[in-house]
Design a protein around this motif. Structure first.
Motif, PDB file in Angstrom:
ATOM      1  N   ARG A 259       1.137  -1.259  -0.641  1.00 21.85           N
ATOM      2  CA  ARG A 259      -0.019  -0.722   0.058  1.00 21.85           C
ATOM      3  C   ARG A 259       0.644   1.149   0.097  1.00 21.85           C
ATOM      4  O   ARG A 259       0.101   2.449  -0.128  1.00 21.85           O
ATOM      5  CB  ARG A 259      -0.706   0.009   1.191  1.00 21.85           C
ATOM      6  N   ALA A 260       1.890   1.076   0.766  1.00 26.22           N
ATOM      7  CA  ALA A 260       2.579   2.400   1.046  1.00 26.22           C
ATOM      8  C   ALA A 260       3.527   2.649  -0.725  1.00 26.22           C
ATOM      9  O   ALA A 260       3.391   3.941  -1.587  1.00 26.22           O
ATOM     10  CB  ALA A 260       4.466   2.006   2.136  1.00 26.22           C
ATOM     11  N   VAL A 261       3.935   1.795  -1.227  1.00 27.08           N
ATOM     12  CA  VAL A 261       4.241   1.715  -3.046  1.00 27.08           C
ATOM     13  C   VAL A 261       3.312   2.101  -3.404  1.00 27.08           C
ATOM     14  O   VAL A 261       3.689   3.018  -4.686  1.00 27.08           O
ATOM     15  CB  VAL A 261       5.151   0.557  -3.140  1.00 27.08           C
ATOM     16  N   VAL A 262       2.474   2.087  -3.537  1.00 26.42           N
ATOM     17  CA  VAL A 262       1.314   2.847  -4.531  1.00 26.42           C
ATOM     18  C   VAL A 262       0.960   3.760  -4.617  1.00 26.42           C
ATOM     19  O   VAL A 262       0.735   4.366  -5.484  1.00 26.42           O
ATOM     20  CB  VAL A 262      -0.064   1.118  -4.541  1.00 26.42           C
ATOM     21  N   ASP A 263       1.024   3.901  -2.721  1.00 29.45           N
ATOM     22  CA  ASP A 263       0.901   5.228  -2.817  1.00 29.45           C
ATOM     23  C   ASP A 263       1.656   6.482  -3.186  1.00 29.45           C
ATOM     24  O   ASP A 263       1.318   7.770  -3.954  1.00 29.45           O
ATOM     25  CB  ASP A 263       0.631   5.259  -1.613  1.00 29.45           C
TER      26      ASP A 263
END
Length: 225
Positions: A130-134
């Motif tokens: 989720r952090a990478v997508v954000d």
């Protein structure tokens, strides 16, 4: 914006539809974001959800290195509850460009009946994703085109509604097929007859996995006559 983040003039990311996928262009870089691999569409949602593989393609387009770190966590071994907050950081020439944040915990319904300690590792991986997508959405300015990863949905049943290869094509896809037919001087009635000749008694019989083939058939119909 944090003081240690440098001003970075990122090239604008451009998206264009290519049949059932997206063409992504960032400066001189171009690649295909594939449905069901790099992003997914949930019925009733306004925009598709970007997945980790798609986010990595976006970051590749900017030629930015990135890493992830745990910035917060909570662990209750007695209750088997684990929470993680992850920060993904992109760098240019060794300096911070942008950051993204993702969180996950073992009480999310998507973990089902998995053991608490097995779920802890899954929650950590999910928070990183989720952090990478954000991070990718922030850098590319694609928040209007994509939502966060579908696993951010708290309703597990909605996550199961992602269109699969065997799902029927959408009304929008049906309209596009007839629009392509019209552009090739094929009437709607003739287009229906041609679909029947290919084994589709109705447009409802066309599956997602057949869509590209049907589109190509009408695009090249006059060439193959």
């Amino acid at each position: 914006m944090e003081n240690n983040i440098i001003v970075y003039e990122a090239p604008k990311a451009e998206l264009s539809t290519r049949r059932n996928n997206y063409e992504l262009r960032i400066g001189d870089f171009s690649t295909t974001l594939k449905r069901g691999v790099d992003f997914g569409k949930v019925p009733k949602a306004k925009t598709p959800s970007l997945w980790k593989s798609g986010a990595e393609k976006v970051l590749m387009g900017y030629n930015l290195a990135y890493d992830t770190e745990i910035t917060d966590s909570y662990k209750d071994y007695n209750k088997g509850f684990f929470y993680y907050e992850i920060k993904a950081t992109a760098y240019y020439d060794g300096k911070v460009v942008r950051t993204g944040v993702g969180c996950a915990n073992t009480n999310e319904r998507s973990f089902g009946v998995a053991g608490a300690f097995d779920s802890a590792n899954s929650a950590l991986k999910k928070a990183k994703k989720r952090a990478v997508v954000d991070l990718a959405l922030t850098i590319a300015g694609l928040s209007d085109a994509f939502t966060q990863d579908i696993e951010d949905e708290s309703n597990e049943e909605r996550a199961k509604e992602i269109l699969s290869d065997n799902d029927p094509i959408t009304p929008k896809q049906i309209k596009r097929i007839f629009a392509i037919a019209a552009n090739n001087e094929i009437t709607a009635e003739k287009a229906k007859q041609l679909l029947v000749s290919k084994g589709y008694a109705s447009t409802k019989d066309i599956k997602q996995k057949d869509y590209d083939e049907v589109v190509e058939y009408f695009e090249k119909y006059n060439e193959n006559k």
